[in-house]
Write an enzyme that holds these catalytic residues in place. Structure first.
Site, PDB file in Angstrom:
ATOM      1  N   CYS A 111       0.814  -1.224   0.000  1.00 59.10           N
ATOM      2  CA  CYS A 111       0.000   0.000   0.000  1.00 59.10           C
ATOM      3  C   CYS A 111       0.846   1.272   0.000  1.00 59.10           C
ATOM      4  O   CYS A 111       0.310   2.372  -0.165  1.00 59.10           O
ATOM      5  CB  CYS A 111      -0.946  -0.014   1.193  1.00 59.10           C
ATOM      6  SG  CYS A 111      -1.857  -1.555   1.337  1.00 59.10           S
ATOM      7  N   HIS A 248      -3.703   6.751   2.019  1.00 55.65           N
ATOM      8  CA  HIS A 248      -4.076   5.388   1.651  1.00 55.65           C
ATOM      9  C   HIS A 248      -5.405   5.045   2.335  1.00 55.65           C
ATOM     10  O   HIS A 248      -5.587   5.320   3.524  1.00 55.65           O
ATOM     11  CB  HIS A 248      -2.977   4.421   2.088  1.00 55.65           C
ATOM     12  CG  HIS A 248      -3.405   2.994   2.030  1.00 55.65           C
ATOM     13  ND1 HIS A 248      -3.993   2.453   0.904  1.00 55.65           N
ATOM     14  CD2 HIS A 248      -3.371   1.990   2.960  1.00 55.65           C
ATOM     15  CE1 HIS A 248      -4.286   1.190   1.145  1.00 55.65           C
ATOM     16  NE2 HIS A 248      -3.935   0.888   2.378  1.00 55.65           N
ATOM     17  N   ASN A 278     -10.371  -0.992  -0.064  1.00 49.64           N
ATOM     18  CA  ASN A 278      -8.922  -0.778   0.010  1.00 49.64           C
ATOM     19  C   ASN A 278      -8.271  -1.327  -1.261  1.00 49.64           C
ATOM     20  O   ASN A 278      -8.263  -2.532  -1.484  1.00 49.64           O
ATOM     21  CB  ASN A 278      -8.412  -1.511   1.258  1.00 49.64           C
ATOM     22  CG  ASN A 278      -6.906  -1.412   1.445  1.00 49.64           C
ATOM     23  OD1 ASN A 278      -6.172  -1.026   0.544  1.00 49.64           O
ATOM     24  ND2 ASN A 278      -6.439  -1.777   2.623  1.00 49.64           N
TER      25      ASN A 278
HETATM   26  N1  ACO Z   1     -18.262  -9.882   9.155  1.00 50.12           N
HETATM   27  C1  ACO Z   1     -18.766 -10.200  10.355  1.00 50.12           C
HETATM   28  N2  ACO Z   1     -17.984 -10.552  11.405  1.00 50.12           N
HETATM   29  C2  ACO Z   1     -16.670 -10.568  11.198  1.00 50.12           C
HETATM   30  C3  ACO Z   1     -16.078 -10.248   9.954  1.00 50.12           C
HETATM   31  C4  ACO Z   1     -16.949  -9.901   8.905  1.00 50.12           C
HETATM   32  N3  ACO Z   1     -16.514  -9.559   7.677  1.00 50.12           N
HETATM   33  N4  ACO Z   1     -14.739 -10.356  10.064  1.00 50.12           N
HETATM   34  C5  ACO Z   1     -14.474 -10.729  11.317  1.00 50.12           C
HETATM   35  N5  ACO Z   1     -15.625 -10.862  12.008  1.00 50.12           N
HETATM   36  C6  ACO Z   1     -15.801 -11.239  13.412  1.00 50.12           C
HETATM   37  C7  ACO Z   1     -14.646 -12.094  13.910  1.00 50.12           C
HETATM   38  O1  ACO Z   1     -14.855 -13.442  13.597  1.00 50.12           O
HETATM   39  C8  ACO Z   1     -14.704 -11.814  15.385  1.00 50.12           C
HETATM   40  O2  ACO Z   1     -15.730 -12.584  15.933  1.00 50.12           O
HETATM   41  P1  ACO Z   1     -15.523 -13.299  17.374  1.00 50.12           P
HETATM   42  O3  ACO Z   1     -15.324 -12.161  18.325  1.00 50.12           O
HETATM   43  O4  ACO Z   1     -16.802 -14.045  17.550  1.00 50.12           O
HETATM   44  O5  ACO Z   1     -14.295 -14.138  17.221  1.00 50.12           O
HETATM   45  C9  ACO Z   1     -15.141 -10.351  15.459  1.00 50.12           C
HETATM   46  O6  ACO Z   1     -15.767 -10.064  14.197  1.00 50.12           O
HETATM   47  C10 ACO Z   1     -13.999  -9.400  15.690  1.00 50.12           C
HETATM   48  O7  ACO Z   1     -12.966  -9.687  14.767  1.00 50.12           O
HETATM   49  P2  ACO Z   1     -11.645  -8.872  14.723  1.00 50.12           P
HETATM   50  O8  ACO Z   1     -10.763  -9.382  13.646  1.00 50.12           O
HETATM   51  O9  ACO Z   1     -11.088  -8.783  16.117  1.00 50.12           O
HETATM   52  O10 ACO Z   1     -12.209  -7.477  14.267  1.00 50.12           O
HETATM   53  P3  ACO Z   1     -11.683  -6.053  14.580  1.00 50.12           P
HETATM   54  O11 ACO Z   1     -12.656  -5.385  15.451  1.00 50.12           O
HETATM   55  O12 ACO Z   1     -10.225  -6.043  14.921  1.00 50.12           O
HETATM   56  O13 ACO Z   1     -11.824  -5.387  13.141  1.00 50.12           O
HETATM   57  C11 ACO Z   1     -10.474  -4.708  11.281  1.00 50.12           C
HETATM   58  C12 ACO Z   1     -11.105  -5.877  12.014  1.00 50.12           C
HETATM   59  C13 ACO Z   1     -11.578  -3.813  10.764  1.00 50.12           C
HETATM   60  C14 ACO Z   1      -9.687  -5.246  10.087  1.00 50.12           C
HETATM   61  C15 ACO Z   1      -9.574  -3.958  12.269  1.00 50.12           C
HETATM   62  O14 ACO Z   1      -8.621  -4.808  12.827  1.00 50.12           O
HETATM   63  C16 ACO Z   1      -8.879  -2.804  11.678  1.00 50.12           C
HETATM   64  O15 ACO Z   1      -9.441  -1.740  11.581  1.00 50.12           O
HETATM   65  N6  ACO Z   1      -7.597  -2.989  11.257  1.00 50.12           N
HETATM   66  C17 ACO Z   1      -6.813  -1.967  10.628  1.00 50.12           C
HETATM   67  C18 ACO Z   1      -6.005  -2.528   9.549  1.00 50.12           C
HETATM   68  C19 ACO Z   1      -6.660  -2.482   8.221  1.00 50.12           C
HETATM   69  O16 ACO Z   1      -7.613  -1.789   7.948  1.00 50.12           O
HETATM   70  N7  ACO Z   1      -6.082  -3.227   7.310  1.00 50.12           N
HETATM   71  C20 ACO Z   1      -6.475  -3.183   5.950  1.00 50.12           C
HETATM   72  C21 ACO Z   1      -5.431  -3.773   5.089  1.00 50.12           C
HETATM   73  S1  ACO Z   1      -3.818  -3.273   5.496  1.00 50.12           S
HETATM   74  C22 ACO Z   1      -3.501  -1.811   4.857  1.00 50.12           C
HETATM   75  O17 ACO Z   1      -4.052  -1.417   3.886  1.00 50.12           O
HETATM   76  C23 ACO Z   1      -2.516  -0.959   5.530  1.00 50.12           C
END
Ligand code: ACO
Length: 321
Positions: A111, A248, A278
């Site tokens: 990215c 980004h 993304n």
């Molecule tokens: N739909 C429904 N539920 C989901 C989904 C989905 N698509 N994906 C995960 N879940 C569930 C998981 O199974 C988990 O359930 P559980 O608690 O029963 O086990 C729950 O949601 C929480 O999952 P987490 O992975 O802990 O979700 P989190 O709140 O951390 O959110 C996210 C994930 C949005 C990716 C977050 O970590 C974030 O904002 N990360 C930033 C990094 C990013 O955006 N990366 C993008 C690519 S990298 C880049 O471009 C730099």
């Protein structure tokens, strides 16, 4: 000699897939995706190749710049999902455009790729080796994500953006900063293809894109504001002098956190997450082209571009439009 951006372009695949569409094929919901990321839909390549998308974006950028493809000295493509391992996307693009005088190579910096391509183009122009460079950032990540992993496949979209960079007496690009932290690479990875070398013992590890979302989030919110401040200082400006921050597009919460940490109103951060998701190396140039085509960039405006992602890696530039 300095360098400036003098044309932009972008191309998205025809097929738009909303969060509701995804909820019909996997256990997810518009509410979950939108509230955590800001993403409402993404475009997925069904018929298009990355070369076609990149060529469409590049043609628009060349047209706006008033540059013919034969005038290009160089083509730099930032991607981690080229149509082929060999030849590179940039060479495919050179053929498509008929840019027979250009040297062409790819950069894989996920990215951050478009920022690294821009900084490389700037360096080639400043040292006098090139005058006219086409840079492209684009991805078809839909072929590299695990469609059984709802935590990653909902995040990404496909597309390509391009810019033409030219030598200029007056500065366009004022400053650049970049960095990498390979020690934290496991936060976001995609292993290589299978190795059938008969002399290699044991199975090789292969995988789709895999991410520790929380690690990536922490990295982004700490590193991006720091890199932006450093670039703004290096340009001899104050953060208040910047008119627009084209970041980004990974996640709305990251953008909100950067805006808060820099004490800059969120209105200065354009977003296209709602419709594009993304696009990795494509996200900065696709958004830059959107704000350019909407007439949001006036001559003399000061703009920050910033990319961050796998590697880990990051880059920021300050430029005058
Ligand atoms: N739909 C429904 N539920 C989901 C989904 C989905 N698509 N994906 C995960 N879940 C569930 C998981 O199974 C988990 O359930 P559980 O608690 O029963 O086990 C729950 O949601 C929480 O999952 P987490 O992975 O802990 O979700 P989190 O709140 O951390 O959110 C996210 C994930 C949005 C990716 C977050 O970590 C974030 O904002 N990360 C930033 C990094 C990013 O955006 N990366 C993008 C690519 S990298 C880049 O471009 C730099």
């Amino acid at each position: 000699m300095r360098s400036r951006i003098c044309g932009t372009g972008s191309a998205l695949p025809k097929r738009e897939v909303t969060n509701d569409d995804l909820s019909k094929i996997m256990d997810t919901s518009d509410e979950w995706i939108k509230s955590r990321t800001g993403i409402g839909a993404r475009h997925l390549a069904v018929e298009e190749t990355l070369t076609q998308l990149a060529a469409q974006a590049a043609s628009q950028a060349l047209q706006e710049a008033g540059v013919r493809s034969e005038e290009l000295d160089m083509i730099i493509a930032a991607t981690l999902s080229a149509d082929n391992i060999l030849p590179s996307l940039s060479c495919e693009l050179q053929r498509e455009l008929g840019a027979k005088n250009a040297v062409a190579f790819d950069i894989n910096a996920a990215c951050s790729g478009f920022l690294f391509a821009l900084q490389t183009a700037d360096a080639y122009i400043r040292c006098g080796q090139c005058q006219k460079i086409l840079i492209v950032g684009g991805e078809i990540l839909s072929k590299m994500v695990d469609w059984n992993d709802r935590s990653t496949c909902v995040l990404f979209g496909d597309g390509a953006g391009a810019a033409v960079i030219q030598g200029s007496e007056t500065p366009g690009i004022l400053s650049s900063v970049s960095g990498s932290d390979g020690a934290k690479g496991e936060a976001l990875f995609c292993k290589n293809r299978e190795n059938h070398n008969p002399y290699v013992k044991g199975a090789t590890e292969v995988s789709y894109v895999s991410m520790n979302g929380q690690e990536v989030y922490k990295f982004a919110v700490r590193t991006v504001p720091k890199a932006i401040l450093e670039a703004v200082n290096k340009a001899g400006l104050l953060i208040e002098d910047i008119d627009l921050f084209v970041l980004h597009q990974a996640n709305m919460r990251i953008i909100e956190s950067v805006s808060k940490r820099l004490k800059v109103p969120i209105e200065k951060f354009p977003v296209n997450l709602e419709t594009c998701g993304n696009i990795s190396a494509g996200s900065v140039p696709v958004l830059l082209d959107a704000v350019n085509q909407k007439g949001m960039l006036k001559k003399g405006d000061k703009i920050v571009l910033a990319g961050f992602g796998a590697g880990l890696s990051w880059g920021a530039c300050v430029l005058v439009w």
